[in-house]
Scaffold this motif. Structure first.
Motif, PDB file in Angstrom:
ATOM      1  N   CYS A 173      38.433  35.659  39.745  1.00 26.30           N
ATOM      2  CA  CYS A 173      37.855  35.163  40.880  1.00 26.30           C
ATOM      3  C   CYS A 173      36.308  35.322  41.209  1.00 26.30           C
ATOM      4  CB  CYS A 173      38.633  35.733  42.104  1.00 26.30           C
ATOM      5  SG  CYS A 173      38.158  35.541  43.723  1.00 26.30           S
ATOM      6  N   CYS A 205      36.061  38.065  44.454  1.00 21.81           N
ATOM      7  CA  CYS A 205      36.482  39.566  44.418  1.00 21.81           C
ATOM      8  C   CYS A 205      36.286  40.187  42.910  1.00 21.81           C
ATOM      9  CB  CYS A 205      37.685  39.737  45.097  1.00 21.81           C
ATOM     10  SG  CYS A 205      39.015  39.092  44.266  1.00 21.81           S
ATOM     11  N   ARG A 246      38.630  40.165  40.630  1.00 25.83           N
ATOM     12  CA  ARG A 246      39.929  40.274  40.188  1.00 25.83           C
ATOM     13  C   ARG A 246      40.309  39.286  39.158  1.00 25.83           C
ATOM     14  NH1 ARG A 246      43.951  41.090  45.105  1.00 25.83           N
ATOM     15  NH2 ARG A 246      43.013  39.012  45.384  1.00 25.83           N
ATOM     16  N   CYS A 303      40.714  33.276  43.951  1.00 29.83           N
ATOM     17  CA  CYS A 303      41.998  33.702  44.414  1.00 29.83           C
ATOM     18  C   CYS A 303      42.191  33.508  46.041  1.00 29.83           C
ATOM     19  CB  CYS A 303      42.184  35.697  44.031  1.00 29.83           C
ATOM     20  SG  CYS A 303      41.336  36.427  45.580  1.00 29.83           S
ATOM     21  N   CYS A 311      40.519  35.213  48.962  1.00 35.68           N
ATOM     22  CA  CYS A 311      39.259  34.917  49.078  1.00 35.68           C
ATOM     23  C   CYS A 311      39.049  33.599  49.303  1.00 35.68           C
ATOM     24  CB  CYS A 311      38.474  35.198  47.479  1.00 35.68           C
ATOM     25  SG  CYS A 311      38.225  36.867  47.420  1.00 35.68           S
TER      26      CYS A 311
HETATM   27 ZN   LIG Z   1      39.160  36.852  45.026  1.00 31.13          ZN
END
Ligand SMILES: [Zn+2]
Length: 182
Positions: free
Chosen positions: A133, A136, A138, A172, A175
């Motif tokens: 992502c 963030c 991730r 993601c 987000c």
């Molecule tokens: Zn994210």
């Protein structure tokens, strides 16, 4: 490591062409594996030459457009991680005359981390694609779940893997909601 900047600013015109960057912005670029950039080499280029991932570009464009239309600022949290460091940042965007914008990255917190090969641009890659992502940082597991980098790498059992999968930038669900147009 205390020698990294905590605030960096750039200015773009109505077409997202970079009008100016400060020395701290160039220092950040250096820390993020884009060494050797000078102010002269950056000014006049599209901002999007420096943003990784179509999804991130798409969201930034929406946020910029909203700032221009409403002549109002925005503050967007994001991550700017390196293989050995996590950085929590805020991008503060302010409208300027003639639809230009000034954007300031503010470092909120940085933490040392154990080396993460997946984030090393110099690491050799396979053709397998792993989504990360843009906001963030991730990564997405095969079941669709988004996990923080370290537990994600553990879950995927990537430690012994050589070469590592290629990282592709996406966004993601969390987000997407967080950055959605309000
Ligand atoms: Zn994210």
């Amino acid at each position: 490591m205390t020698d990294e900047p905590s605030i960096a600013t750039y200015r773009i015109d109505a077409d997202d062409v970079i009008q100016d960057v400060d020395a701290e912005w160039l220092q950040f670029a250096e820390l993020n594996d884009t060494p050797g950039l000078s102010r002269e080499a950056v000014v006049g280029r599209s901002l999007w030459d420096f943003i990784a991932g179509a999804e991130a570009e798409h969201i930034f464009k929406q946020i910029f457009e909203r700032c221009r239309e409403r002549s109002s600022g925005a503050r967007v949290p994001f991550r700017c991680d390196s293989p050995t460091r996590t950085r929590r940042m805020i991008l503060a965007i302010e409208p300027r005359p003639e639809r230009s914008l000034e954007a300031t990255s503010i470092l909120l917190a940085a933490e040392e981390r154990d080396y993460v090969g997946l984030l090393d641009v110099k690491a050799e890659r396979s053709d397998t694609i792993l989504y990360s992502c843009s906001w963030c940082r991730r990564i997405q597991l095969p079941d669709g779940e988004w996990r923080e980098m370290e537990p994600g790498v553990r879950a995927l059992d990537l430690f012994g893997e050589d070469p590592l999968p290629r990282l592709s930038h996406g966004i993601c669900g969390d987000c997407e909601v967080r950055t959605a147009l309000g």
